[in-house]
Design a protein around this motif. Structure first.
Motif, PDB file in Angstrom:
ATOM      1  N   ILE A  74      41.766  32.265  16.902  1.00  0.00           N
ATOM      2  CA  ILE A  74      42.809  32.641  15.993  1.00  0.00           C
ATOM      3  C   ILE A  74      43.347  31.390  15.275  1.00  0.00           C
ATOM      4  O   ILE A  74      43.862  31.401  14.065  1.00  0.00           O
ATOM      5  CB  ILE A  74      44.056  33.470  16.632  1.00  0.00           C
ATOM      6  N   SER A  75      43.153  30.113  16.123  1.00  0.00           N
ATOM      7  CA  SER A  75      43.775  29.108  15.541  1.00  0.00           C
ATOM      8  C   SER A  75      43.116  28.433  14.683  1.00  0.00           C
ATOM      9  O   SER A  75      43.392  27.435  13.847  1.00  0.00           O
ATOM     10  CB  SER A  75      44.200  27.922  16.801  1.00  0.00           C
ATOM     11  N   PHE A  90      44.404  35.774   4.275  1.00  0.00           N
ATOM     12  CA  PHE A  90      43.622  34.430   4.282  1.00  0.00           C
ATOM     13  C   PHE A  90      42.539  34.248   5.459  1.00  0.00           C
ATOM     14  O   PHE A  90      43.152  34.543   6.354  1.00  0.00           O
ATOM     15  CB  PHE A  90      44.357  33.238   4.002  1.00  0.00           C
ATOM     16  N   VAL A  91      41.331  34.006   5.422  1.00  0.00           N
ATOM     17  CA  VAL A  91      40.613  33.557   6.414  1.00  0.00           C
ATOM     18  C   VAL A  91      40.925  32.571   7.108  1.00  0.00           C
ATOM     19  O   VAL A  91      40.773  31.585   6.325  1.00  0.00           O
ATOM     20  CB  VAL A  91      39.040  33.823   5.885  1.00  0.00           C
ATOM     21  N   ILE A  92      41.085  32.481   8.191  1.00  0.00           N
ATOM     22  CA  ILE A  92      41.961  31.497   8.866  1.00  0.00           C
ATOM     23  C   ILE A  92      40.822  30.011   9.020  1.00  0.00           C
ATOM     24  O   ILE A  92      41.190  29.091   8.376  1.00  0.00           O
ATOM     25  CB  ILE A  92      42.454  31.667  10.342  1.00  0.00           C
ATOM     26  N   HIS A  93      39.732  30.289   9.441  1.00  0.00           N
ATOM     27  CA  HIS A  93      38.933  29.098   9.794  1.00  0.00           C
ATOM     28  C   HIS A  93      38.253  28.393   8.548  1.00  0.00           C
ATOM     29  O   HIS A  93      37.649  27.171   8.574  1.00  0.00           O
ATOM     30  CB  HIS A  93      37.660  29.339  10.747  1.00  0.00           C
TER      31      HIS A  93
ATOM     32  N   MET B 241      44.383  17.973  15.111  1.00  0.00           N
ATOM     33  CA  MET B 241      43.838  18.837  14.155  1.00  0.00           C
ATOM     34  C   MET B 241      45.122  19.972  14.098  1.00  0.00           C
ATOM     35  O   MET B 241      45.290  20.249  12.944  1.00  0.00           O
ATOM     36  CB  MET B 241      42.829  19.542  14.864  1.00  0.00           C
ATOM     37  N   HIS B 242      45.777  20.656  15.148  1.00  0.00           N
ATOM     38  CA  HIS B 242      46.735  21.628  15.051  1.00  0.00           C
ATOM     39  C   HIS B 242      47.574  21.170  14.201  1.00  0.00           C
ATOM     40  O   HIS B 242      48.418  21.844  13.593  1.00  0.00           O
ATOM     41  CB  HIS B 242      46.880  22.210  16.368  1.00  0.00           C
ATOM     42  N   LEU B 243      47.944  19.718  14.111  1.00  0.00           N
ATOM     43  CA  LEU B 243      49.178  19.345  13.457  1.00  0.00           C
ATOM     44  C   LEU B 243      48.710  18.980  11.960  1.00  0.00           C
ATOM     45  O   LEU B 243      49.511  18.392  11.253  1.00  0.00           O
ATOM     46  CB  LEU B 243      49.611  17.910  13.797  1.00  0.00           C
TER      47      LEU B 243
END
Lengths: 284, 345
Positions: A74-75, A90-93, B241-243
């Motif tokens: 999901i992230s 929007f497609v996340i990856h 990466m998450h930031l």
């Protein structure tokens, strides 16, 4: 929204956000193998669920059930083997890390810092994805960071060093950094893991309030059955890489089902609030 | 909350620039032949106004033609090593990383030596021939940091201790090869101590200073564009990466630019150790660990430290001198041990 214009989104965007579903996980699967020629070591089988704005979803399951892998999918940190995950369509990856960080904030299990930093420096990092190339923080960034700290009740921690505050305080500062990202979707991986019970309740109360106020969609991975029952609007129950059930806690918390998933005898009662409560019965 | 502003950054840098200027003046004044401050100022002004032909005294020639180039070399090499060290520490998430400790300097030395051995056998224009040594040093540095990076990975994670041990082993292996080459080959290659210890005494052609200076500015500029990203990387690649950090791009830019810096420094001065380790720590202690401040202050601090160390190297046993690498090692190694005991779990 308590924090004024800094947190307000553009009108066109807010109109779009009013449409119901924000996060849509569609038949997503994943396989992890050390060597492509071999059978996968670990898989997540086709999983689907949807989440609206302001909703808290708990991904629940025993160890190695694929909870954290689903959260990584999901992230956008992992690309699904099949299926797709949409955030506002929007497609996340396929989004760039920068765009992703403007829309999704991830709170991971406690991270260690290489060199000491103060809490406010840490929270300002949440503004990174919104800045320009050389990134000196603007006055607006500072206001947003201050608000984020205040929203989690950590305003007084602003000038403290991150390695000199307690676990619960640190978790709140990490959450503040995620809020400073002004995300649509907030993902948390076992946020209560090292916290005492008061800090756990404090954090989850804050989450519920924030989800309601700021209309975040929140996805939490946890194996705390009772906390999930108390705070989640929806539960995704996982076992050995399979998604068994999706639904409100009252529908998922059935004694036989939970006993089978968690491999332990337990009882389920429904309190006055209508939320289920699980008691583990050891030695029976 | 006191976020970094351009004003504060410039203030901190100008403070260090003033210190650097003072150290440079001291370095110009002291040496085997003493020079008065008045003569020093007069001759330097003549250089600045393009009247170097009027400098007639032998003292002036010593200052302008021998000491000044050597000091400029010290400024660039010190700044390069220090910026490279700062970058490696952030990227490898290891407070003990530095081009010398990781073996990258030895790799650059070996690359430069191989280029020098190859050069007579190639038919290329003199311009390319001059670029061959720094190119060899860059390739040696890039190959070594790649090898150390993969040696230091365990189960997909960088492991501090394994990384450092990998660097130490590679470094001693490479220095053995250098010794072997030096002992079996004759000819006019510079000596063992130059490549293994490093010193700043070898004069260069004028064009080499330009090449060095421009290379330093380009590589440092490239690293500086990732300064804010490096701050996030301190908490780990996933978190960065998450930031919103494009981790693979930052990693590539910084590895290449830091290898260029190490390669340039080593090709003109050999493997000088510990500047890239100690200076970033000192600057972090004074100015904090924000890389937008740390990178420029580390550059200035590295220049100050190396010019100072080289002045010591020239003067403590005058009229002879020791390798500046020996001076930095004598100061740096005990500090390394101190950091090792404090930092590694």
């Amino acid at each position: 929204m308590s924090s004024g214009s800094a947190l307000a989104r553009k009108p066109a965007e807010s109109a779009r956000l009013a449409s119901e579903v924000r996060l849509s996980v569609e038949q997503v699967s994943y396989a992890y193998s050390a060597n492509p020629a071999q059978a996968p070591l670990f898989t997540v089988e086709a999983t689907s669920f949807q989440a609206r704005r302001g909703e808290i979803v708990a991904i629940l399951g025993p160890n190695a059930s694929g909870k954290s892998t689903l959260l990584k999918l999901i992230s956008g940190a992992l690309a699904p083997l099949s299926g797709r995950i949409l955030l506002n369509g929007f497609v996340i990856h396929t989004l760039t890390p920068r765009t992703r960080a403007q829309r999704i904030a991830v709170v991971q299990q406690e991270s260690t810092l290489l060199f000491p930093a103060r809490a406010w420096e840490f929270v300002l990092q949440g503004r990174h994805a919104h800045g320009h190339s050389l990134r000196f923080e603007s006055q607006e960034d500072v206001v947003i960071a201050k608000n984020a700290l205040a929203q989690v009740g950590a305003a007084e921690l602003s000038d403290r060093w991150m390695d000199q505050i307690s676990g619960g305080e640190k978790q709140r500062v990490i959450l503040a950094r995620a809020l400073a990202q002004q995300p649509l979707l907030l993902l948390l991986d076992e946020p209560t893991l090292h916290l005492d019970i008061a800090a756990q309740i404090g954090l989850l109360d804050a989450l519920r309030r924030l989800a309601a106020e700021n209309r975040y969609t929140v996805v939490v991975v946890t194996h705390e059955l009772n906390l999930a029952a108390e705070y989640a609007d929806q539960v995704v129950l996982m076992q050995r890489g399979r998604c068994l059930r999706v639904g409100p806690p009252a529908n998922i918390y059935q004694r036989e089902l939970l006993e089978q998933v968690f491999q332990t005898p337990l009882s389920v009662e429904f309190g006055s609030s209508g939320r289920p409560r699980v008691t583990v019965l050891p030695g029976t | 909350m006191r976020p970094l502003t351009l004003r504060r950054l410039l203030l901190q840098c100008s403070m260090l620039a003033v210190i650097l200027f003072v150290v440079v003046v001291i370095a110009l004044k002291f040496g085997a032949v003493p020079v008065s401050l008045y003569a020093l100022g007069r001759d330097l002004l003549r250089v600045v106004f393009g009247q170097s032909s009027q400098i007639s005294s032998d003292y002036g020639l010593i200052v302008v033609n021998i000491r000044l180039p050597r000091i400029l070399l010290g400024v660039t090499v010190g700044a390069s090593l220090s910026v490279a060290g700062t970058s490696f520490q952030a990227l490898l998430r290891n407070p003990l990383a530095d081009p010398y400790v990781l073996g990258v300097s030895m790799g650059a030395s070996l690359g430069a030596i191989l280029a020098l051995i190859l050069e007579p056998h190639l038919t290329i224009s003199p311009l390319f021939a001059a670029l061959l040594t720094p190119l060899g040093a860059f390739l040696g540095a890039a190959a070594t940091i790649t090898a150390v990076y993969f040696l230091g990975r365990r189960e997909g994670q960088l492991d501090s201790a394994t990384l450092l041990l990998g660097g130490v082993i590679i470094s001693s292996f490479l220095s053995a090869i250098i010794m072997f080459l030096m002992n079996t080959l004759s000819g006019n290659l510079r000596g063992l101590s130059f490549w293994l210890m490093g010193d700043l005494s070898t004069p260069l052609q004028k064009s080499a200073y330009w090449f060095l200076g421009i290379g330093f500015l380009l590589a440092t500029g490239a690293i500086y564009t990732t300064a804010a990203d490096l701050n996030m990387l301190l908490a780990g690649e996933k978190e960065a990466m998450h930031l919103g950090v494009d981790v693979p791009r930052v990693r590539l830019v910084v590895y290449i630019a830091a290898s260029v810096l190490t390669g340039l420094a080593v090709s003109v001065s050999g493997a000088i150790g510990y500047v890239g380790l100690i200076v970033p720590h000192a600057m972090r202690f004074i100015f904090g660990s924000d890389h937008r401040t740390l990178l420029p202050t580390a550059a200035l601090g590295g220049a100050i430290a190396l010019v100072f160390a080289d002045t010591l190297a020239r003067t403590v046993v005058a009229p002879t001198e020791v390798s500046v690498g020996a001076v930095t090692a004598v100061v740096g190694a005990p500090l390394f041990i101190y950091l090792l005991r404090r930092r590694l779990p």
